[in-house]
Design an enzyme around this catalytic site. Structure first.
Site, PDB file in Angstrom:
ATOM      1  N   HIS A 249      -3.568 -73.381  26.830  1.00 24.73           N
ATOM      2  CA  HIS A 249      -2.494 -73.812  27.726  1.00 24.73           C
ATOM      3  C   HIS A 249      -1.256 -74.082  26.890  1.00 24.73           C
ATOM      4  CE1 HIS A 249      -0.285 -76.040  30.800  1.00 24.73           C
ATOM      5  NE2 HIS A 249      -1.161 -75.587  31.682  1.00 24.73           N
ATOM      6  N   ASP A 300      -8.095 -73.464  35.255  1.00 26.17           N
ATOM      7  CA  ASP A 300      -8.651 -72.318  35.981  1.00 26.17           C
ATOM      8  C   ASP A 300     -10.113 -72.050  35.637  1.00 26.17           C
ATOM      9  OD1 ASP A 300      -6.161 -71.410  37.286  1.00 26.17           O
ATOM     10  OD2 ASP A 300      -5.499 -71.030  35.234  1.00 26.17           O
TER      11      ASP A 300
END
Length: 375
Positions: A249, A300
């Site tokens: 991320h 996710d």
């Protein structure tokens, strides 16, 4: 002029809605770890109004949201045609959100009405695609329990509703992500709610944003179906230069706080629904990526398994993301419209200069004639 690609780390505006400063996710000053078990309705109220509601206000707000979890007959009639088209569900949702802005008296639609409609519309798309009858929201249930019921058709247990409530809270908001920033750009023109949300859905559809959860489950299915060794699969993907979805991320270099909470939910649901093999596979992949690439799972990664355990087709995963994120999108639309400033950045031109139209056109014509004559 040197700017990082994708505006990484560039502060473009101020907000009171949420923050990821120092890789700590907060909603209006409250850490996400503290809000994970709060009612979704309370979190929505916090995002929209900047404060926690009193008990009486929360009760009224919840009843209001649930009361709007219905769609006009004309909208449903058109949706029954749209949702049957052989397109990706996010394409169906894009058209549906635009449709919501053109049916019924939409000038009176406020954020509670719009959130209720969005949740119901997404549930309806799932049901229509599966050839199942549409259901009605139960007035005495929470928003999360109702939404889970509307798309699954099963009456959730209190434990299932609580877990899904946490999933909705964790996905409700995340600062200036791609879809939220898109919504704010449209809102800065003083356009209507539905135009802003349609644009946000378009941005969320991309595999580098909301669509990543679908690709995570594609990976899990591929490994299982082909009986591949997880480590060998990852080595081949990395050697080929492919991005492994669900890992890393831009902000959370030491782990996504949402993923840490979602992992426990994924493990519990996998055990309850006979999907333990998928969870064990995820654990193995996560260990490999951390050890070899120093990358942690993001939001996710475990969401993909959670949605599968809820009985959803992987193509609809991103629509669930959109359902939850609508709360945050609306918060940002409201804030941007109050700000009253058009977002119109500049760019640095790096193309050719000193071009002369007539001179270049004559040269092209001469070249073309030469080619016709001697070619």
């Amino acid at each position: 002029m040197t700017l990082p690609k994708g505006l990484a780390g560039v502060v473009v505006d101020q907000t009171k809605i949420s923050s990821t400063k120092n890789a700590i996710l907060t909603y209006a000053g409250y850490r996400i770890e503290d809000l994970a078990s709060a009612p979704f309705e309370e979190v929505v109220y916090l995002l929209w109004y900047g404060r926690l509601p009193a008990a009486e206000d929360l009760h009224t707000f919840t009843r209001t949201l649930v009361g709007h979890m219905t769609l006009p007959d004309e909208t449903l009639r058109l949706m029954n045609e749209i949702a049957k088209e052989p397109q990706h569900p996010m394409s169906i949702l894009r058209t549906t959100v635009s449709l919501l802005g053109t049916t019924n008296n939409v000038k009176r639609d406020d954020p509670p009405t719009i959130l209720g409609k969005m949740l119901t519309a997404i549930a309806a798309i799932i049901r229509i695609r599966d050839g199942k009858p549409l259901l009605r929201a139960q007035p005495d249930w929470s928003v999360a329990k109702n939404f889970l019921y509307l798309f699954s058709g099963n009456t959730p247990t209190d434990d299932q509703a609580a877990m899904f409530n946490t999933v909705m809270v964790l996905h409700a908001e995340h600062e200036f992500n791609a879809s939220t920033f898109t919504a704010r750009v449209v809102a800065s023109t003083q356009s209507d709610y539905y135009s802003c949300l349609t644009a946000a859905v378009c941005a969320l559809k991309g595999p580098l944003h909301g669509g990543a959860n679908e690709r995570v489950f594609n990976m899990l299915e591929t490994i299982r179906a082909q009986e591949l060794a997880p480590a060998e699969y990852l080595k081949q993907e990395l050697a080929a230069g492919h991005k492994v979805m669900g890992f890393g991320h831009r902000i959370y270099k030491n782990g996504d706080p949402r993923a840490k909470i979602l992992r426990g939910i994924a493990e519990k649901l996998a055990d309850q629904t006979g999907n333990q093999d998928y969870y064990d596979l995820q654990a193995t992949l996560a260990d490999f990526m951390l050890k070899n690439k120093h990358l942690h799972p993001n939001v996710d990664y475990y969401t993909a398994l959670i949605y599968h355990c809820l009985g959803l087709d992987k193509a609809t995963f991103t629509m669930l993301f959109a359902a939850c994120r609508t709360a945050g999108w609306l918060a940002h639309i409201l804030e941007q419209q109050r700000e009253g400033c058009l977002i119109r950045p500049s760019s640095e031109y790096v193309g050719p200069t000193n071009q002369h139209y007539l001179e270049n056109r004559r040269h092209q014509n001469d070249t073309q004639q030469d080619h016709i004559q001697f070619g």
